[in-house]
Enzyme design. Structure first.
Site, PDB file in Angstrom:
ATOM      1  N   GLY A  37       0.821  -1.215   0.000  1.00 16.65           N
ATOM      2  CA  GLY A  37       0.000   0.000   0.000  1.00 16.65           C
ATOM      3  C   GLY A  37       0.849   1.256   0.000  1.00 16.65           C
ATOM      4  N   GLY A 103      -7.057  -4.793   2.733  1.00 11.07           N
ATOM      5  CA  GLY A 103      -7.326  -5.357   1.419  1.00 11.07           C
ATOM      6  C   GLY A 103      -7.698  -4.321   0.378  1.00 11.07           C
ATOM      7  N   GLY A 104      -7.617  -3.039   0.783  1.00  7.31           N
ATOM      8  CA  GLY A 104      -7.882  -1.969  -0.186  1.00  7.31           C
ATOM      9  C   GLY A 104      -6.957  -2.074  -1.391  1.00  7.31           C
ATOM     10  N   GLU A 111      -1.149 -10.821   2.797  1.00  7.16           N
ATOM     11  CA  GLU A 111      -0.893 -10.037   4.008  1.00  7.16           C
ATOM     12  C   GLU A 111      -1.195 -10.873   5.249  1.00  7.16           C
ATOM     13  OE1 GLU A 111      -1.753  -5.595   2.148  1.00  7.16           O
ATOM     14  OE2 GLU A 111      -3.358  -6.630   3.191  1.00  7.16           O
TER      15      GLU A 111
END
Ligand code: 5RP
Length: 231
Positions: A37, A103-104, A111
């Site tokens: 991310g 989980g974006g 993960e």
């Protein structure tokens, strides 16, 4: 505990602040677990400054692996590692107990695997991610494509509204070759039970609630600096 007072920082600067602060949790001489991310990207940049003092990293996505390798940080397969001292990753939401929605960036399954190897999960996030109850952010669920409609109906029965995540007009395909369903309208009051239940549904690879693999520490970027929450 709050450190480093600061004036008005942008969200990007808050991410850089917590990415840098996470270095103090990296154990010299060891392999570090690295998430995925935009916040983790700041951590990866910071990690390059101590790359000669670590053995390398286990990564939770192809994207993070590429960034780590580009900076000369060796990346190990998760199967080569029995345990990690620490896993550092962002979150889409985190509550006051350290439960998270993740989980974006569609990397939730890997993960959760890397988090399961780690003795400590250090979450890095800006303060917009701190919530009372999980569920405002659309909950990501990685699903085997043939089960998508079945899973969507089951979330509908719980009062949620589930849609398949698209990229360029087509269902997004994860690093694991699966699809992501995003669920709106849930209030997840018992994250442990919710995670256990949804993970049993046929076709669900991983639900993006991280309650069994919750954070041990959260470094929260705030206008006053980095606030450390411990759980
Ligand atoms: C990726 C994730 C990320 O950690 C989460 O989406 C937060 O991302 P960002 O730091 O870009 O806000 O779970 O799957």
């Amino acid at each position: 505990m709050t450190t480093t007072p600061s004036s008005s920082l942008t969200q990007d600067e808050l991410k850089a602040l917590v990415g840098q602060a996470a270095l103090q949790y990296v154990v010299p001489g060891e392999i570090v677990g690295v998430g995925t991310g935009s916040t983790v990207n700041k951590f990866i940049e910071a990690l390059a400054s101590m790359k000669d003092r670590i053995r390398g990293a286990v990564s939770s996505s192809v994207a993070s692996t590429e960034r780590l390798k580009a900076l000369g940080i060796p990346v190990f397969d998760a199967n080569e590692v029995e345990s990690l001292a620490v896993y550092i990753d962002g979150a889409d939401e985190i509550d006051a107990q350290g439960h998270m929605v993740k989980g974006g960036g569609a990397a939730l399954t890997r993960e959760k695997i890397v988090a399961a190897l780690a003795q400590r999960f250090v979450c890095i996030a800006d303060e917009s991610k701190l919530v009372d109850v999980l569920g405002s952010f659309p909950l990501p669920v990685e699903v085997i494509p043939m089960a998508t409609e079945h899973v969507r109906r089951r979330f509908q029965a719980l009062g949620g509204s589930a849609t398949v995540r698209l990229r360029d007009g087509q269902p997004l395909v994860t690093d694991n070759g699966q699809h992501i369903v995003d669920v709106l309208g849930l209030r997840i009051r018992d994250p442990l039970m919710f995670e256990s239940e949804v993970n049993q549904w046929p076709g669900v690879l991983t639900v993006g609630v991280f309650a069994h693999q919750k954070a041990s520490v959260c470094l929260l970027g705030t206008a006053q600096g980095v606030k450390t929450l411990t759980f």
